[in-house]
Design an enzyme around this catalytic site. Structure first.
Site, PDB file in Angstrom:
ATOM      1  N   ARG A 138       0.873  -1.188   0.000  1.00 41.57           N
ATOM      2  CA  ARG A 138       0.000   0.000   0.000  1.00 41.57           C
ATOM      3  C   ARG A 138       0.901   1.227   0.000  1.00 41.57           C
ATOM      4  NH1 ARG A 138      -5.221   1.426   3.686  1.00 41.57           N
ATOM      5  NH2 ARG A 138      -6.053  -0.030   2.149  1.00 41.57           N
TER       6      ARG A 138
ATOM      7  N   HIS B  86      -7.708   0.376  -6.240  1.00 33.47           N
ATOM      8  CA  HIS B  86      -7.864  -0.458  -5.028  1.00 33.47           C
ATOM      9  C   HIS B  86      -8.571  -1.757  -5.462  1.00 33.47           C
ATOM     10  CE1 HIS B  86      -7.851  -1.474  -0.930  1.00 33.47           C
ATOM     11  NE2 HIS B  86      -8.658  -0.581  -0.410  1.00 33.47           N
TER      12      HIS B  86
ATOM     13  N   CYS C   4     -16.331   1.690   1.252  1.00 34.51           N
ATOM     14  CA  CYS C   4     -15.150   0.862   1.518  1.00 34.51           C
ATOM     15  C   CYS C   4     -14.665   0.991   2.957  1.00 34.51           C
ATOM     16  CB  CYS C   4     -14.036   1.229   0.550  1.00 34.51           C
ATOM     17  SG  CYS C   4     -13.568   2.968   0.661  1.00 34.51           S
TER      18      CYS C   4
ATOM     19  N   ARG D 248     -13.717  -8.539   2.333  1.00 33.81           N
ATOM     20  CA  ARG D 248     -12.301  -8.324   1.988  1.00 33.81           C
ATOM     21  C   ARG D 248     -11.525  -9.615   2.279  1.00 33.81           C
ATOM     22  NH1 ARG D 248     -10.129  -3.221   1.887  1.00 33.81           N
ATOM     23  NH2 ARG D 248      -8.305  -4.381   1.157  1.00 33.81           N
TER      24      ARG D 248
HETATM   25  N1  NVA Z   1     -10.011   6.545  -1.053  1.00 31.79           N
HETATM   26  C1  NVA Z   1      -9.548   6.176   0.269  1.00 31.79           C
HETATM   27  C2  NVA Z   1      -9.705   4.704   0.443  1.00 31.79           C
HETATM   28  C3  NVA Z   1      -9.250   4.194   1.777  1.00 31.79           C
HETATM   29  C4  NVA Z   1      -9.430   2.706   1.906  1.00 31.79           C
HETATM   30  C5  NVA Z   1      -8.114   6.607   0.438  1.00 31.79           C
HETATM   31  O1  NVA Z   1      -7.334   6.453  -0.508  1.00 31.79           O
HETATM   32  O2  NVA Z   1      -7.768   7.110   1.500  1.00 31.79           O
HETATM   33  N1   CP Z   2     -11.175  -0.184   2.786  1.00 30.38           N
HETATM   34  C1   CP Z   2      -9.896  -0.249   3.203  1.00 30.38           C
HETATM   35  O1   CP Z   2      -8.985  -0.467   2.421  1.00 30.38           O
HETATM   36  O2   CP Z   2      -9.745  -0.058   4.534  1.00 30.38           O
HETATM   37  P1   CP Z   2      -8.354   0.128   5.299  1.00 30.38           P
HETATM   38  O3   CP Z   2      -7.782   1.465   4.873  1.00 30.38           O
HETATM   39  O4   CP Z   2      -8.723   0.108   6.750  1.00 30.38           O
HETATM   40  O5   CP Z   2      -7.433  -0.981   4.927  1.00 30.38           O
END
Ligand code: NVA
Ligand code: CP
Length: 320
Positions: free
Chosen positions: A116, A143, A278, A306
């Site tokens: 990530r 994602h 999400c 998930r």
């Molecule tokens: N769009 C959000 C998703 C988090 C799971 C972000 O990138 O922070």
């Molecule tokens: N939806 C999602 O990716 O959640 P986290 O940021 O908690 O991993």
């Protein structure tokens, strides 16, 4: 024990050793197969408890995570394998070690790398140099693991994907991009309503549209949230300021004001619509508490999925 190899590999569906960076790299048939496997694994958890025995997943998290971290780590444990949480703060990559060296060295220890980070190019670079599968756990662009859980949740609650209608209201971000590609691939109509200036990436939209031409999905962008949600089966939203964009929060609060998913907006959807997010969510911003905590919301089923969707992905990429 179920024969995982037979379940996951067929002549025209080979997953072993591949990266999982975006759903653009997977065919509609492959995505269906992964969803089918996710349901199978969800319903027969014990049968897969040794499927990845002795295998390790390295998880690099440059940004915060609750669901992704826990579901991948628990998923590996449930499959008989092991996951390592790796923070760039503590790794040499955080001190400037080239991605190439990190990728090559990690490939000698672990069976897959999950990452990530904001830069999608960095993930592509990591995948280029790693000799083991690389899984995208969220970049600024995509994602894909989230999108697989989203599809699984819609499939479970609606019984089908093809021909269903979904509206995404809010920021044209990473989650929107992956959902767009996922919808296009499975033949689900998707309308995205964003404020002006926050539309989805034009290149990704074009790629999704190409995929949609093959499945018959209708992919539309608009600035009108009401038009987007009218008669849909699913309403989806995400935070207005994603990780890395926090400094724009104040400005975005004003620009996204008309894009809140609230009771008034959801009245336009089908009576039996489901609400997805999400998570993490900001109640009172992109969604009201009434909607996210209301009886049409399935966000915790979605969060649970998930785990199942990612177990299917891990098994597919790691079983030979
Ligand atoms: N769009 C959000 C998703 C988090 C799971 C972000 O990138 O922070
Ligand atoms: N939806 C999602 O990716 O959640 P986290 O940021 O908690 O991993």
């Amino acid at each position: 024990m179920l024969n995982v190899k037979a379940t996951i590999e067929t002549k025209d569906q080979t997953f072993y050793g591949r990266d999982f960076l975006t759903l653009l790299d997977y065919t509609p048939k492959e995505i269906s197969k992964l969803l089918e496997n996710a349901l199978e694994i969800k319903n027969n958890k014990a049968a897969y408890s040794e499927a990845l025995k002795g295998q390790s997943l390295g998880m690099i998290f440059e940004n915060a995570s609750t669901r992704t971290r826990v579901s991948f780590e628990v998923g590996m444990t449930q499959l008989g394998g092991h996951a390592l949480f790796l923070s760039p703060k503590d790794m040499q990559i955080g001190r400037g070690e080239p991605v190439k060296d990190t990728a090559n060295a990690l490939s000698r220890y672990v069976d897959a790398i999950m990452i990530r980070t904001n830069s999608h190019e960095l993930v592509e670079d990591l995948a280029l140099h790693a000799s083991v599968p690389v899984i995208n756990a969220l970049t600024d662009n995509y994602h894909p693991c989230q999108a697989m859980a989203d599809l699984l949740t819609i499939l479970e609650h609606k019984g089908s994907l093809k021909g269903r209608k979904i509206a995404y209201v809010g920021d044209g971000n990473n989650v929107a991009h992956s959902l767009l590609v996922a919808s296009a691939k499975v033949g689900m109509d998707m309308t995205i309503a964003t404020p002006e200036g926050y539309e989805v990436n034009a290149e990704i939209f074009e790629k999704a549209q190409k995929a949609a031409e093959e499945t018959g999905a209708k992919i539309v962008q608009t600035h009108d949230p009401k038009a987007a949600v009218t008669d849909v089966d699913v309403i989806y939203t995400d935070v207005w300021a994603s990780m890395g964009f926090e400094q724009e929060q104040e400005q975005r609060l004003k620009q996204f004001f008309d894009y809140q998913v609230n009771d008034e907006l959801t009245l336009l959807a089908k009576e039996d619509f489901i609400f997805l997010h999400c998570l993490p969510a900001h109640r009172g911003e992109e969604v009201t508490a009434e909607v996210i905590d209301g009886n049409r919301s399935v966000v915790y089923d979605q969060a649970e999925n998930r785990l199942h969707a990612q177990k299917a992905i891990l098994l597919a990429l790691l079983s030979n």
